[in-house]
Design a protein around this motif. Structure first.
Motif, PDB file in Angstrom:
ATOM      1  N   ILE A   1     -77.348  13.339 -61.120  1.00  0.00           N
ATOM      2  CA  ILE A   1     -76.161  14.178 -61.332  1.00  0.00           C
ATOM      3  C   ILE A   1     -76.448  15.146 -62.476  1.00  0.00           C
ATOM      4  O   ILE A   1     -76.860  14.725 -63.560  1.00  0.00           O
ATOM      5  CB  ILE A   1     -74.933  13.310 -61.657  1.00  0.00           C
TER       6      ILE A   1
ATOM      7  N   ILE B   1     -75.289  19.165 -64.406  1.00  0.00           N
ATOM      8  CA  ILE B   1     -74.308  20.235 -64.517  1.00  0.00           C
ATOM      9  C   ILE B   1     -74.859  21.504 -63.886  1.00  0.00           C
ATOM     10  O   ILE B   1     -76.067  21.700 -63.800  1.00  0.00           O
ATOM     11  CB  ILE B   1     -73.917  20.486 -65.991  1.00  0.00           C
TER      12      ILE B   1
ATOM     13  N   SER C   1     -60.989  21.768 -69.613  1.00  0.00           N
ATOM     14  CA  SER C   1     -62.319  21.233 -69.922  1.00  0.00           C
ATOM     15  C   SER C   1     -62.769  21.664 -71.308  1.00  0.00           C
ATOM     16  O   SER C   1     -63.389  20.886 -72.046  1.00  0.00           O
ATOM     17  CB  SER C   1     -63.332  21.690 -68.869  1.00  0.00           C
TER      18      SER C   1
ATOM     19  N   ASP D   1     -68.810   7.152 -62.643  1.00  0.00           N
ATOM     20  CA  ASP D   1     -67.542   6.757 -62.021  1.00  0.00           C
ATOM     21  C   ASP D   1     -66.417   6.970 -63.019  1.00  0.00           C
ATOM     22  O   ASP D   1     -66.485   6.498 -64.164  1.00  0.00           O
ATOM     23  CB  ASP D   1     -67.585   5.289 -61.594  1.00  0.00           C
ATOM     24  N   ILE D   2     -65.392   7.673 -62.561  1.00  0.00           N
ATOM     25  CA  ILE D   2     -64.208   7.942 -63.380  1.00  0.00           C
ATOM     26  C   ILE D   2     -63.043   7.154 -62.809  1.00  0.00           C
ATOM     27  O   ILE D   2     -62.753   7.238 -61.610  1.00  0.00           O
ATOM     28  CB  ILE D   2     -63.873   9.442 -63.398  1.00  0.00           C
TER      29      ILE D   2
ATOM     30  N   VAL E   1     -71.145  16.428 -68.212  1.00  0.00           N
ATOM     31  CA  VAL E   1     -70.876  16.269 -66.778  1.00  0.00           C
ATOM     32  C   VAL E   1     -69.384  16.047 -66.542  1.00  0.00           C
ATOM     33  O   VAL E   1     -68.806  16.562 -65.574  1.00  0.00           O
ATOM     34  CB  VAL E   1     -71.708  15.117 -66.197  1.00  0.00           C
ATOM     35  N   LEU E   2     -68.742  15.290 -67.428  1.00  0.00           N
ATOM     36  CA  LEU E   2     -67.300  15.090 -67.314  1.00  0.00           C
ATOM     37  C   LEU E   2     -66.557  16.423 -67.406  1.00  0.00           C
ATOM     38  O   LEU E   2     -65.607  16.660 -66.658  1.00  0.00           O
ATOM     39  CB  LEU E   2     -66.812  14.136 -68.408  1.00  0.00           C
TER      40      LEU E   2
ATOM     41  N   GLU F   1     -67.538  19.360 -66.505  1.00  0.00           N
ATOM     42  CA  GLU F   1     -67.637  20.077 -65.235  1.00  0.00           C
ATOM     43  C   GLU F   1     -66.836  19.379 -64.134  1.00  0.00           C
ATOM     44  O   GLU F   1     -66.270  20.048 -63.268  1.00  0.00           O
ATOM     45  CB  GLU F   1     -69.101  20.212 -64.806  1.00  0.00           C
ATOM     46  N   ARG F   2     -66.781  18.066 -64.171  1.00  0.00           N
ATOM     47  CA  ARG F   2     -65.939  17.351 -63.206  1.00  0.00           C
ATOM     48  C   ARG F   2     -64.467  17.743 -63.400  1.00  0.00           C
ATOM     49  O   ARG F   2     -63.719  17.921 -62.437  1.00  0.00           O
ATOM     50  CB  ARG F   2     -66.108  15.841 -63.368  1.00  0.00           C
TER      51      ARG F   2
ATOM     52  N   ALA G   1     -63.540  21.093 -61.851  1.00  0.00           N
ATOM     53  CA  ALA G   1     -63.308  21.044 -60.407  1.00  0.00           C
ATOM     54  C   ALA G   1     -62.043  20.278 -60.051  1.00  0.00           C
ATOM     55  O   ALA G   1     -61.369  20.602 -59.063  1.00  0.00           O
ATOM     56  CB  ALA G   1     -64.516  20.419 -59.706  1.00  0.00           C
ATOM     57  N   ASP G   2     -61.699  19.271 -60.828  1.00  0.00           N
ATOM     58  CA  ASP G   2     -60.546  18.426 -60.505  1.00  0.00           C
ATOM     59  C   ASP G   2     -59.886  17.932 -61.786  1.00  0.00           C
ATOM     60  O   ASP G   2     -60.275  16.910 -62.342  1.00  0.00           O
ATOM     61  CB  ASP G   2     -60.992  17.234 -59.649  1.00  0.00           C
TER      62      ASP G   2
ATOM     63  N   GLN H   1     -58.695  14.210 -62.633  1.00  0.00           N
ATOM     64  CA  GLN H   1     -59.538  13.130 -63.136  1.00  0.00           C
ATOM     65  C   GLN H   1     -59.236  12.828 -64.604  1.00  0.00           C
ATOM     66  O   GLN H   1     -59.448  11.706 -65.063  1.00  0.00           O
ATOM     67  CB  GLN H   1     -61.011  13.480 -62.935  1.00  0.00           C
TER      68      GLN H   1
END
Length: 271
Positions: free
Chosen positions: A24, A26, A39, A71-72, A170-171, A173-174, A177-178, A181
């Motif tokens: 995974i 970025i 973010s 995993d979130i 990475v969180l 960027e997650r 997108a959403d 989360q």
């Protein structure tokens, strides 16, 4: 003679990390990582808690795809990050989850403001959502160091280490997108929150100053009463002839306008 370079001063992982196939990573190859305000807010909170200065250590890890899994869920995020050792390191970033009563208060406040619900249904985080949480005595993002737990199984004593820092990027960027989360980490997943907002908004009484749209449409195209006769100044029917310039010729010695005047007056009595 004491060791001039004790082990706790040494870099815990001086060698290059092992390459991860399909790790995974970025998308940002340079410059700023977070694109959305929420973010950016997440990363700025880490900086305000005194851990932001070490985040750059994990940027190369995040760009190289060294994260094996992420995993979130309720209470935070767990990940595996590959370093130089054969086994990936176990990484955890934890935040306290809110209880049922606390989420009920948040959902009610969000449902009372149409713009909040509209933004969330559109997949965006409302600009003032932090104020909603603060109004009920909560904080969406970590408020202090006690509100954020960061653990890694690597031997590096620094917090965050490069593995934790990579997960933070990475969180971010997650979250771009959403944004749901972020809410999931605090205890409420996307569909559960949206369903609760729909239920609360449908159960809310209509505003006192408004009226049902269907009832309003029944009268929208109905004209009001018209006066029996439009009032206005009475203009003689032959007044227009007085505005016409004299014709250059006469008929049997009379002006053309005077010959037409009886006809205009007769028409006026017919209308």
């Amino acid at each position: 003679m004491p060791d001039p370079d004790p082990f706790w001063w040494r870099d815990a992982e001086p060698t290059r990390p092992r390459k991860v196939e399909g790790g995974i990573q970025i998308n940002s190859t340079r410059g700023q990582v977070a694109r959305t305000w929420w973010s950016q807010r997440f990363l700025s909170v880490l900086e305000s808690l005194g851990v932001g200065g070490r985040l750059s250590r994990g940027r190369s890890y995040a760009r190289a795809g060294q994260i094996v899994s992420l995993d979130i869920d309720v209470g935070g995020a767990v990940a595996q990050v590959q370093g130089s050792r054969p086994q990936p390191y176990q990484v955890r970033l934890g935040v306290p989850a809110f209880g049922k009563a606390e989420w009920a208060a948040v959902a009610q406040a969000l449902a009372e403001e149409a713009s909040y619900a509209a933004a969330l249904l559109n997949g965006e985080m409302p600009r003032d959502i932090e104020r909603v949480f603060e109004a009920v005595g909560l904080s969406l993002f970590p408020a202090n160091e006690r509100d954020l737990a960061m653990d890694c199984s690597c031997p590096d004593f620094a917090v965050p280490c490069k593995h934790l820092a990579a997960v933070c990027y990475v969180l971010a960027e997650r979250f771009d997108a959403d944004p749901f989360q972020i809410l999931a980490m605090r205890g409420r997943h996307r569909e559960a929150l949206l369903d609760e907002l729909r239920t609360r908004r449908s159960a809310a009484p209509p505003p006192a100053h408004g009226e049902d749209l269907v009832e309003a449409m029944d009268r929208f195209w109905v004209a009001g009463d018209l006066p029996e006769q439009l009032a206005g100044p009475r203009t003689p029917p032959d007044a227009l002839l007085d505005q016409v310039p004299p014709f250059p010729i006469e008929i049997r010695g009379e002006q053309v306008a005077e010959l037409l005047r009886p006809a205009y007056r007769a028409l006026g009595t017919e209308i």
